[in-house]
Design an enzyme around this catalytic site. Structure first.
Site, PDB file in Angstrom:
ATOM      1  N   GLU A 153       0.823  -1.211   0.000  1.00  0.00           N
ATOM      2  CA  GLU A 153       0.000   0.000   0.000  1.00  0.00           C
ATOM      3  C   GLU A 153       0.865   1.272   0.000  1.00  0.00           C
ATOM      4  O   GLU A 153       0.841   2.048   0.959  1.00  0.00           O
ATOM      5  CB  GLU A 153      -0.954   0.008   1.202  1.00  0.00           C
ATOM      6  N   GLU A 305      -6.389  -8.078  -0.354  1.00  0.00           N
ATOM      7  CA  GLU A 305      -6.794  -8.079   1.055  1.00  0.00           C
ATOM      8  C   GLU A 305      -8.259  -7.721   1.174  1.00  0.00           C
ATOM      9  O   GLU A 305      -8.758  -6.838   0.473  1.00  0.00           O
ATOM     10  CB  GLU A 305      -6.030  -7.006   1.837  1.00  0.00           C
TER      11      GLU A 305
HETATM   12  C1  GLA Z   1      -4.136  -2.655   5.000  1.00  0.00           C
HETATM   13  C2  GLA Z   1      -2.747  -3.246   5.156  1.00  0.00           C
HETATM   14  C3  GLA Z   1      -2.707  -4.436   6.048  1.00  0.00           C
HETATM   15  C4  GLA Z   1      -3.579  -4.236   7.256  1.00  0.00           C
HETATM   16  C5  GLA Z   1      -4.981  -3.919   6.802  1.00  0.00           C
HETATM   17  C6  GLA Z   1      -5.962  -3.771   7.937  1.00  0.00           C
HETATM   18  O1  GLA Z   1      -4.852  -3.153   3.973  1.00  0.00           O
HETATM   19  O2  GLA Z   1      -2.146  -3.538   3.925  1.00  0.00           O
HETATM   20  O3  GLA Z   1      -1.374  -4.670   6.428  1.00  0.00           O
HETATM   21  O4  GLA Z   1      -3.080  -3.179   8.005  1.00  0.00           O
HETATM   22  O5  GLA Z   1      -4.960  -2.710   6.109  1.00  0.00           O
HETATM   23  O6  GLA Z   1      -7.245  -3.475   7.470  1.00  0.00           O
END
Ligand code: GLA
Length: 658
Positions: A153, A305
């Site tokens: 991210e 995710e």
């Molecule tokens: C993001 C991050 C993860 C985690 C999630 C929690 O997507 O990439 O590492 O912190 O948020 O929702």
């Protein structure tokens, strides 16, 4: 170039971030048992493992990861291996404070959390490259490895001194001369003229409104610097494993990255998606992100995710009610995902995310969340061979551009009562409710494949983008534009007349006299509907084929909506039902048909390849009429002329084999 199918191999990837360094090794064996039982075939390792992999500068410890990679391979679970560069170890910031980013006030973002790296720091980039090189050299040949996941991210900003130096260099590349920069930035206003490159700063804290083009360029620069970090690591892993795809996970509708540009540099486009289970428009939010990700990928994409249950970063974090995780996961598959993954496999007991759900929650194997995860694994295993690699096609494109967003969503504008993403959401939701499948596209993309193109709001349009829209309509396409489109050029310079002259001519507008923003809760009465957010004092030139006027008030009788041939202009945002109805009509006139007629209110229908996905977002049982005889791949049942869906129920229909 490798792509997602190299990793999926006719299956849907199912799994998630696995952070086993939190657990004693005996737990790993228990994890693998549960993974296999749940149909997990892919885990992402190492996302935040830098301190464990390189406990001291240049000293690597791979023994634990060796054992994990082997364990995964022995159990038939593929590994998406991450470079750990999103969370540098404490020693890096301690030894090299220049690796830490500064916010707009010059405050340091220290270690102790994550993402505390300066994209511009040469020292950070050197260390990130070294750990990436070491990982790729060690695991490039490992049979468990299926894909690379770079960083995590990308979302940081840096206003520090090293960023300032790189910003100046970036501006020199863009403008060549200070004169050109001063012209582009309009520095004649407020005595901002630059006489030396060294005078230029990142968009740091200022007393009052900042120069908008400086802010715009700083956002462009930030996206480009982060992209340089990504491509540097990507090139290292590619050198070792040219046959394996590389990705990095986007955040949905995140303002910090030009994801169109980024997607061109990835083999696989992936996204993290966390709609709020309590949001009545959660399904539409999911659909928007899924459509956008699919469009960036130009084919199958990866849901990197999602949460199996609750997140821990909203006000009140509700879990997903029974069935919702399955429903939203299958929605992603319907809209083109070939991978359904989570953050994270096993819920943490310690650390910042211990209240964030996992595929195995604190309740363990018997917990409802895990039981549902297991059921979904079986569903995906059934669907995989029929679905993986197949395409979703759309007749309609919604145009979106980060540069326009960056230019438009700034201070000092006519109204701060809305943000661009709200407008984008409203239009996409209307199309979703009209059951019209949509792609997203960049305003300079080839639009010829679409029967209709919808522009919720493109405040800043380049000349090339305007040419593209005009050519599209000339070529027979239907174009619908929302307010504040074509207002500015690529430097955020207002077009003479407040809207590009060629667009005004396209819509039949002689003069755009004034903008009349509407306040929160205020509406403008129009012929047959209410407008929200915005209205305009437009003098038509008499060439429009159809107009819908404002009624009453200062704008009485002036056009709220104009149609000239196949070009529509909406000078306000119609309330949701009205926007849906208008787009339904426009689409029908353009020959774009809803996926299925007569659907119950809560049911979403999506075609992917030759399959029809039906998703019930409601809690009541409904019957959906589908003419003919079909097989439901989820139940293997034969259904004729209709199918009944329970609460959050899903059917995936195909023709029965002859
Ligand atoms: C993001 C991050 C993860 C985690 C999630 C929690 O997507 O990439 O590492 O912190 O948020 O929702």
């Amino acid at each position: 170039m490798p792509n997602l199918s190299d990793a999926t191999r006719h299956r849907i990837l199912y799994g998630g971030d696995y952070n086993p360094e939190q657990w004693p090794e005996e737990t790993w064996y228990e994890d693998v048992r549960l993974m296999r039982a749940a149909g997990v075939n892919s885990v992402t390792l190492g996302v935040f493992s830098w301190a464990k992999l390189e406990p001291r500068p240049g000293e690597y410890d791979f023994a634990w990861l060796d054992r994990l990679m082997d364990l995964m391979h022995e159990n038939g679970i593929g590994v998406v291996l991450a470079t750990p560069t999103a969370s540098p170890p404490p020693w890096l910031g301690h030894l090299h404070p220049d690796t830490l980013p500064r916010d707009e006030d010059g405050r340091t973002e220290w270690w102790g959390g994550r993402q505390h790296f300066s994209h511009s720091s040469a020292t950070y980039r050197r260390h990130a490259a070294a750990v990436t090189e070491a990982l790729a050299a060690r695991y490039g040949g490992h049979p468990a490895l299926t894909m690379w996941h770079i960083n995590n991210e990308y979302c940081t900003f840096d206003h520090g001194d090293e960023a300032a130096v790189r910003f100046r260099r970036w501006l020199q590349d863009r403008y060549g001369t200070l004169d050109a920069l001063n012209t582009a930035w309009g520095t004649a206003f407020w005595s901002q003229g630059y006489g030396d490159w060294d005078e230029i700063l990142p968009a740091r804290r200022a007393h009052y409104l900042k120069n908008p083009t400086q802010v715009l360029d700083f956002r462009r620069f930030t996206s480009d610097m982060l992209l340089e970090c990504f491509t540097a690591e990507r090139d290292i892993v590619r050198r070792h494993t040219p046959h394996l795809p590389v990705t990095t996970n986007f955040m949905p509708l995140w303002h910090g990255q030009d994801a169109w540009r980024w997607a061109e540099e990835e083999d696989v486009v992936s996204v993290d998606l966390y709609p709020d289970p309590r949001d009545p428009h959660g399904a539409q939010e999911g659909a928007l992100v899924q459509d956008m990700t699919r469009s960036q990928a130009r084919g199958p994409w990866m849901l990197m995710e999602q949460a199996a249950g609750a997140v821990n970063w909203r006000g009140a974090n509700h879990p997903k009610p029974r069935g919702l995780n399955r429903l939203w996961s299958l929605q992603a598959v319907a809209r083109g995902a070939d991978a359904v993954c989570y953050f994270q496999w096993r819920q943490s007991r310690q650390g910042a995310e211990k209240f964030h759900s996992g595929m195995v929650g604190h309740a363990g194997e018997e917990g409802r969340t895990h039981q549902e995860v297991k059921q979904l694994g079986a569903d995906l295993a059934r669907l995989g061979p029929h679905v993986a690699g197949s395409r979703v096609t759309a007749d309609i494109a919604v145009l979106h551009d980060w540069h326009s967003w960056w230019a438009g969503d700034q201070d000092g504008r006519p109204s701060t009562r809305f943000a661009y993403p709200d407008v984008l959401r409203a239009w996409h939701r209307a199309l979703w409710e009209a059951r019209l499948t949509t792609d997203f596209a960049h305003p300079e993309h080839d639009l010829a494949p679409y029967r209709a193109v919808v522009v919720p709001q493109l405040y800043a349009l380049t000349d090339a983008a305007t040419d593209n829209l005009l050519a599209y309509v000339r070529g027979g396409g239907t174009l619908v534009c929302g307010f504040l489109t074509g207002t500015a050029d690529q430097d955020d310079r207002i077009r003479p007349g407040g809207m590009d002259a060629r667009l005004r001519e396209l819509f039949g507008i002689r003069t755009l006299h004034e903008w009349w923003p509407l306040d929160t809760g205020e509406t403008a009465v129009c012929d047959g509907f209410h407008g929200t957010l915005w209205s305009e004092e437009i003098e038509p030139d008499g060439t429009a084929d159809e107009t819908l006027p404002y009624q009453g008030g200062e704008l009485d009788g002036l056009p709220a909506v104009l149609r000239k041939g196949r070009a529509w202009y909406l000078s306000t945002l119609p309330e949701p039902d009205a926007l849906r109805d208008l787009l339904t009509r426009v689409a029908a006139d353009a020959g774009a048909r809803p996926v299925l007629g007569g659907l119950p209110a809560d049911v979403e229908a999506v075609r992917r390849g030759d399959l029809l996905f039906l998703l019930n977002h409601g809690r009541d049982q409904v019957t959906v009429e589908v003419p003919g005889t079909h097989r439901d791949l989820l139940t293997d049942a034969t259904v004729t002329d209709g199918v009944t869906l329970g609460r959050y129920g899903v059917a995936v229909l195909t023709e029965p084999p002859a």
